[in-house]
Write a protein that holds these residues in place. Structure first.
Motif, PDB file in Angstrom:
ATOM      1  N   LEU A  16     -30.850  18.223 -84.123  1.00 21.84           N
ATOM      2  CA  LEU A  16     -30.112  18.730 -85.274  1.00 21.84           C
ATOM      3  C   LEU A  16     -29.889  20.235 -85.146  1.00 21.84           C
ATOM      4  N   ALA A  17     -30.910  20.956 -84.704  1.00 20.46           N
ATOM      5  CA  ALA A  17     -30.791  22.400 -84.550  1.00 20.46           C
ATOM      6  C   ALA A  17     -29.767  22.771 -83.486  1.00 20.46           C
ATOM      7  N   ALA A  18     -29.511  21.861 -82.540  1.00 19.98           N
ATOM      8  CA  ALA A  18     -28.555  22.123 -81.458  1.00 19.98           C
ATOM      9  C   ALA A  18     -27.166  21.563 -81.767  1.00 19.98           C
ATOM     10  N   THR A  19     -26.941  21.124 -83.005  1.00 18.84           N
ATOM     11  CA  THR A  19     -25.658  20.536 -83.374  1.00 18.84           C
ATOM     12  C   THR A  19     -24.549  21.592 -83.380  1.00 18.84           C
ATOM     13  N   VAL A  20     -23.403  21.214 -82.802  1.00 18.01           N
ATOM     14  CA  VAL A  20     -22.273  22.148 -82.730  1.00 18.01           C
ATOM     15  C   VAL A  20     -20.995  21.586 -83.346  1.00 18.01           C
ATOM     16  N   GLY A  21     -20.960  20.284 -83.647  1.00 20.15           N
ATOM     17  CA  GLY A  21     -19.727  19.723 -84.187  1.00 20.15           C
ATOM     18  C   GLY A  21     -19.947  18.400 -84.880  1.00 20.15           C
ATOM     19  N   TYR A  22     -18.929  17.965 -85.600  1.00 15.99           N
ATOM     20  CA  TYR A  22     -18.990  16.688 -86.303  1.00 15.99           C
ATOM     21  C   TYR A  22     -17.637  15.995 -86.228  1.00 15.99           C
ATOM     22  N   SER A  23     -17.681  14.679 -86.362  1.00 20.94           N
ATOM     23  CA  SER A  23     -16.465  13.872 -86.413  1.00 20.94           C
ATOM     24  C   SER A  23     -16.826  12.540 -87.051  1.00 20.94           C
ATOM     25  N   PHE A  24     -15.824  11.676 -87.213  1.00 18.88           N
ATOM     26  CA  PHE A  24     -16.039  10.339 -87.760  1.00 18.88           C
ATOM     27  C   PHE A  24     -15.621   9.309 -86.721  1.00 18.88           C
ATOM     28  N   LEU A  25     -16.463   8.313 -86.498  1.00 18.51           N
ATOM     29  CA  LEU A  25     -16.231   7.306 -85.473  1.00 18.51           C
ATOM     30  C   LEU A  25     -16.452   5.921 -86.067  1.00 18.51           C
ATOM     31  N   ALA A  26     -15.347   5.216 -86.302  1.00 23.11           N
ATOM     32  CA  ALA A  26     -15.422   3.845 -86.817  1.00 23.11           C
ATOM     33  C   ALA A  26     -16.341   3.740 -88.025  1.00 23.11           C
TER      34      ALA A  26
END
Length: 311
Positions: free
Chosen positions: A278-288
């Motif tokens: 979680l601390a290394a998260t850089v982006g988000y999207s939606f997948l199905a």
């Protein structure tokens, strides 16, 4: 983060669609119906049906997927189609009192594109047939699907006028009507631009650390966004922190804090692994229908996948 980085983590995320095929395996155990026109359509049947309108020739899925011959003899790149089992619906799409189903399919021919399709299935003379197939688009993020009257509606994130092909930001509701000659798309409704506000109002439950690495259902790990704050259960403790959006689809999290309750060693190891990702998260999207958080690892990128909490 630049567009090159964004394209990389979106490509990792698109690969996460593939586990939807595996989900079909459990449906194969469903009892077969009697084949009558009124019999229910099961996921298992959709996962082994024939679909037209994707290639020149029809394709028949087997346990949710189909692969064609390599483009080059003995090559690794080949056309593929698979069922997105997480989003589908059943209802009277044609208005004739019978039950039909709408399913989503993904197609890749081995390049950078990943195309989504919507297909309507129904019974004619007792046989399950494809009543129509329509293209949704290339690298379109699929958020939700529902039946509104006899309209099939799909909430998507698609490429806007100024978007690069890799990184769609335009939110829209796309709709189709089942007509005698197939699926006909209705005028779309543009609903805004993707933002972290679209993550709020839902409790997301972790299902995968990567596309081929499922997370255990117990202890449960969750992710919740409220404004510029995030929180949730990390398996043993509660965690919290800040969340910012540097640009559309790109995230900065932390610093993260949390409670300090002691739990069994296995739960603590799971918690540590999740919080590091979680601390290394850089982006988000939606997948199905899932939330995908892309995080950095030494080898490049991986994707945390979350299901929305069902009411």
């Amino acid at each position: 983060m630049n567009r090159t980085t964004g394209e990389k983590f979106l490509a990792i995320g698109m690969l996460a669609l593939v586990p939807a095929v595996a989900a079909c395996g459990s449906d194969v155990r469903e009892r077969a119906d009697d084949g009558s026109p009124a019999a229910a359509i099961s996921r298992a049947q959709a996962a082994n049906a024939t679909y037209e309108g994707i290639y020149e020739d029809p394709v028949t899925l087997e346990d949710g997927s189909w692969e064609g011959e390599p483009h080059v003899p003995e090559g690794a790149s080949r056309p593929s189609v698979w069922l997105l089992d997480r989003l589908w619906l059943k209802g009277d799409l044609s208005g004739d009192g019978s039950e039909e189903a709408a399913v989503l399919l993904a197609e890749s021919s081995g390049g950078s594109g990943s195309y989504s399709y919507i297909a309507a299935m129904g019974r004619r003379d007792g046989e399950l047939v494809n009543l129509g197939t329509a293209l949704i688009g290339d690298r379109v993020q699929l958020r939700a699907m529902r039946l509104s009257g006899e309209r099939i509606e799909v909430d998507v994130v698609q490429g806007g006028p100024d978007d690069a092909a890799c990184c769609p930001t335009q939110k829209a509701t796309r709709a189709w009507s089942l007509q005698p000659d197939g699926l006909v798309e209705l005028p779309p409704q543009i609903t805004g631009t993707l933002s972290i506000a679209d993550l709020a109002g839902v409790e997301w439950r972790l299902t995968h650390f990567s596309r081929d690495d499922p997370a255990p259902a117990d202890p449960e790990i969750t992710f919740v966004v409220e404004g510029d704050q995030l929180s949730g259960s990390s398996g043993c403790n509660r965690y919290f922190g800040g969340i910012e959006e540097a640009s559309t689809g790109e995230l900065s999290l932390g610093p993260l804090g949390g409670t300090r309750m002691a739990c069994p060693e296995e739960a603590m190891a799971l918690e540590t692994r999740y919080l590091e990702a979680l601390a290394a998260t850089v982006g988000y999207s939606f997948l199905a229908g899932r939330l995908a958080l892309t995080y950095t690892v030494e080898e490049g990128f991986q994707t945390l996948l979350f299901d929305p909490r069902q009411p």
